[in-house]
Scaffold this motif. Structure first.
Motif, PDB file in Angstrom:
ATOM      1  N   PRO A   1      -8.143   0.744  -7.474  1.00 25.30           N
ATOM      2  CA  PRO A   1      -8.446   1.342  -6.169  1.00 25.30           C
ATOM      3  C   PRO A   1      -9.792   2.054  -6.210  1.00 25.30           C
ATOM      4  O   PRO A   1     -10.149   2.673  -7.220  1.00 25.30           O
ATOM      5  CB  PRO A   1      -7.294   2.327  -5.946  1.00 25.30           C
TER       6      PRO A   1
ATOM      7  N   VAL B   1     -16.655   8.766   1.184  1.00 26.44           N
ATOM      8  CA  VAL B   1     -15.232   9.036   1.430  1.00 26.44           C
ATOM      9  C   VAL B   1     -15.044  10.452   1.966  1.00 26.44           C
ATOM     10  O   VAL B   1     -14.247  10.687   2.889  1.00 26.44           O
ATOM     11  CB  VAL B   1     -14.420   8.812   0.144  1.00 26.44           C
TER      12      VAL B   1
ATOM     13  N   THR C   1       0.859  -1.185   0.000  1.00 24.47           N
ATOM     14  CA  THR C   1       0.000   0.000   0.000  1.00 24.47           C
ATOM     15  C   THR C   1       0.894   1.234   0.000  1.00 24.47           C
ATOM     16  O   THR C   1       2.134   1.126  -0.029  1.00 24.47           O
ATOM     17  CB  THR C   1      -0.896   0.029   1.256  1.00 24.47           C
TER      18      THR C   1
ATOM     19  N   VAL D   1     -13.287   9.306  -6.090  1.00 26.12           N
ATOM     20  CA  VAL D   1     -13.671   7.915  -6.348  1.00 26.12           C
ATOM     21  C   VAL D   1     -13.914   7.796  -7.848  1.00 26.12           C
ATOM     22  O   VAL D   1     -14.664   8.589  -8.429  1.00 26.12           O
ATOM     23  CB  VAL D   1     -14.950   7.531  -5.574  1.00 26.12           C
TER      24      VAL D   1
ATOM     25  N   PHE E   1     -10.150   1.670   1.814  1.00 28.61           N
ATOM     26  CA  PHE E   1     -10.325   3.039   1.346  1.00 28.61           C
ATOM     27  C   PHE E   1     -11.015   3.804   2.472  1.00 28.61           C
ATOM     28  O   PHE E   1     -11.597   3.190   3.383  1.00 28.61           O
ATOM     29  CB  PHE E   1     -11.118   3.101   0.031  1.00 28.61           C
TER      30      PHE E   1
ATOM     31  N   TYR F   1     -10.587   4.594  -4.286  1.00 29.01           N
ATOM     32  CA  TYR F   1     -10.348   6.029  -4.087  1.00 29.01           C
ATOM     33  C   TYR F   1      -8.930   6.379  -4.488  1.00 29.01           C
ATOM     34  O   TYR F   1      -7.976   5.693  -4.116  1.00 29.01           O
ATOM     35  CB  TYR F   1     -10.586   6.380  -2.617  1.00 29.01           C
ATOM     36  N   ASP F   2      -8.786   7.429  -5.278  1.00 31.46           N
ATOM     37  CA  ASP F   2      -7.474   7.932  -5.683  1.00 31.46           C
ATOM     38  C   ASP F   2      -7.156   9.157  -4.831  1.00 31.46           C
ATOM     39  O   ASP F   2      -7.734  10.232  -5.049  1.00 31.46           O
ATOM     40  CB  ASP F   2      -7.491   8.308  -7.164  1.00 31.46           C
TER      41      ASP F   2
END
Length: 457
Positions: free
Chosen positions: A238, A451, A136, A247, A409, A240-241
């Motif tokens: 992923p 998020v 990660t 997202v 995330f 979430y960036d």
């Protein structure tokens, strides 16, 4: 005083000092605590094996004292561990634990990369794809231990009855459908699954008069799947960036959802939630004998004993020429709060090394270590004599889809529930009437809002 008397007095004093010396030796050892229960490990046979592992380790050296703390049950483990963290008494090692369990304490894990380098631990023994599951932005959060790649379980008897060839037993093998050699991809599987779907009158979805309300045999199911695992069959991504602060549901995830929608509601080869809960597909869909193919992790062998049919394993299909194999995985993790991380890493290598064969056996795990895989395969061969394609299990590990379908995330639990709600909507009775594209966009927007609740964007 005679020499004999002096000798007796000296001997008595030495004997009296022995417990004190023994206690001093024990107190001089570095204590490493191992917490069990956040995943598997609380069953009687597992407890016995874990206690043996502790005893063997402590007897093998005199620098570290390994102590084990086993939760009363899986249900009690989260609260027990949370209490330890809150009290400043966090264990050094936790496991075995999967990604979902680890994400309950997402910020708790130590980056192992510096210790891998310091002690020259050989990561090259594992497929790079498996190691990457644990990488990660924070570093290397684990080392592969027990793995369960997704495979296509198929009912040989249903294929024989339909006079259809079995699915490919190796990667990059084609499939011959109706005399045409085709790439073994998800479109080919869909066409094959249609031919293996049969209604009460013996008709397939290709036949006029087929009744989707009277299906008696289905061609395919994503058995007991998380939505993110289904999405990852077309490629990992992923949720979430953090660099974009967004997202993003990639195009290939959207394409996978279209594929599933078509299979459920247009071509009818995938059972919806009502069918899956019906008597037709009990005790579970593939084990009922009324589903020809299931994409499911290897651990499903735990629950297939009721199947009366002959069955075997095939490789997961490709998407645009690439294989993506959702892979469940359990391992042991070291906490950031460990006061003795070097000693904990030594214990970790023992659990992954010398202790692994017995622990993997009682956990029911398939070894990530190649040198242990032959013995694990032999055990499964003895239990399931109709299965001949066990060699695709280790081969599948090279295609493990990353990021993992349970990768963390922000606001993880709430976000995963939103994914689950979308799957319920898609597979539920009203799924056929949903505006799929609008609902995908809504899923993305909802995840963005979820998020943002914790990252402030």
């Amino acid at each position: 005083m005679s020499r004999k008397v002096l000798f007796i007095l000296f001997l008595a004093a030495a004997i009296a000092l022995m417990p004190t010396l023994s206690n001093a030796q024990a107190q001089s050892r570095t204590v490493v605590t191992w917490f069990v229960g956040l995943g598997t490990g609380a069953q009687p046979a597992q407890i016995e094996a874990q206690n043996r592992a502790v005893e063997k380790f402590n007897a093998s050296q005199n620098e570290i004292e390994l102590k084990i703390n086993i939760a009363a049950s899986f249900e009690a483990a989260y609260d027990a561990l949370a209490t330890l963290f809150a009290a400043g008494d966090a264990p050094d090692i936790i496991g075995p634990v999967g990604f979902l369990g680890a994400n309950s304490f997402a910020d708790a894990w130590l980056d192992l990369q510096p210790f891998v380098e310091k002690y020259n631990y050989d990561l090259s023994q594992f497929p790079e794809s498996l190691v990457n599951l644990y990488r990660t932005e924070e570093g290397l959060m684990g080392i592969p231990f027990a793995v369960f790649p997704s495979l296509i379980f198929y009912n040989k008897d249903l294929f024989d009855e339909a006079e259809l060839p079995y699915p490919p037993s190796d990667f990059n093998q084609p499939y011959v459908l109706n005399g045409e050699e085709r790439e073994w991809n998800w479109d080919t599987l869909a066409d094959l699954a249609v031919e293996l779907t049969v209604d009460a009158n013996g008709l397939t979805p290709n036949d006029p008069g087929f009744d989707p309300n009277q299906i008696r045999q289905f061609g395919f199911i994503q058995q007991w799947a998380l939505l993110r695992a289904e999405l990852n069959t077309f490629g990992g991504h992923p949720v979430y960036d953090p660099e974009l602060g967004k997202v993003v549901l990639p195009d290939y995830w959207r394409e996978q959802l279209r594929w599933t929608y078509n299979g459920l509601w247009k071509r009818h080869f995938i059972p919806n939630a009502t069918y899956e809960g019906s008597e037709l597909l009990q005790p579970s869909a593939f084990a009922s004998g009324n589903v020809a193919m299931a994409r499911v992790p290897l651990w499903y062998t735990c629950c297939i004993g009721d199947l009366k049919s002959n069955w075997d394993l095939a490789v997961v299909p490709s998407y645009k020429g690439q294989y993506h194999v959702p892979t469940d995985a359990d391992t042991f993790r070291i906490t950031k709060a460990s006061k003795n991380p070097d000693a904990a890493f030594k214990v970790l290598t023992y659990l992954l090394g010398e202790a692994a064969p017995e622990l993997l056996l009682v956990y029911g795990g398939y070894p990530a270590r190649p040198d242990l895989q032959e013995a694990a395969t032999k055990l499964r061969q003895e239990s399931f004599p109709s299965v001949t394609n066990w060699d695709i299990v280790p081969k599948s590990l090279a295609y493990a889809a990353a990021p993992h379908h349970e990768a963390f995330f922000p606001n993880f639990s709430k976000g995963m529930q939103r994914f689950a709600d979308f799957r319920s909507q898609l597979y539920g009775d009203t799924g056929k009437d949903m505006d799929l594209e609008a609902e995908i966009n809504k899923l993305e927007a909802d995840l963005q809002a979820i998020v943002a609740e914790v990252v402030g964007r």
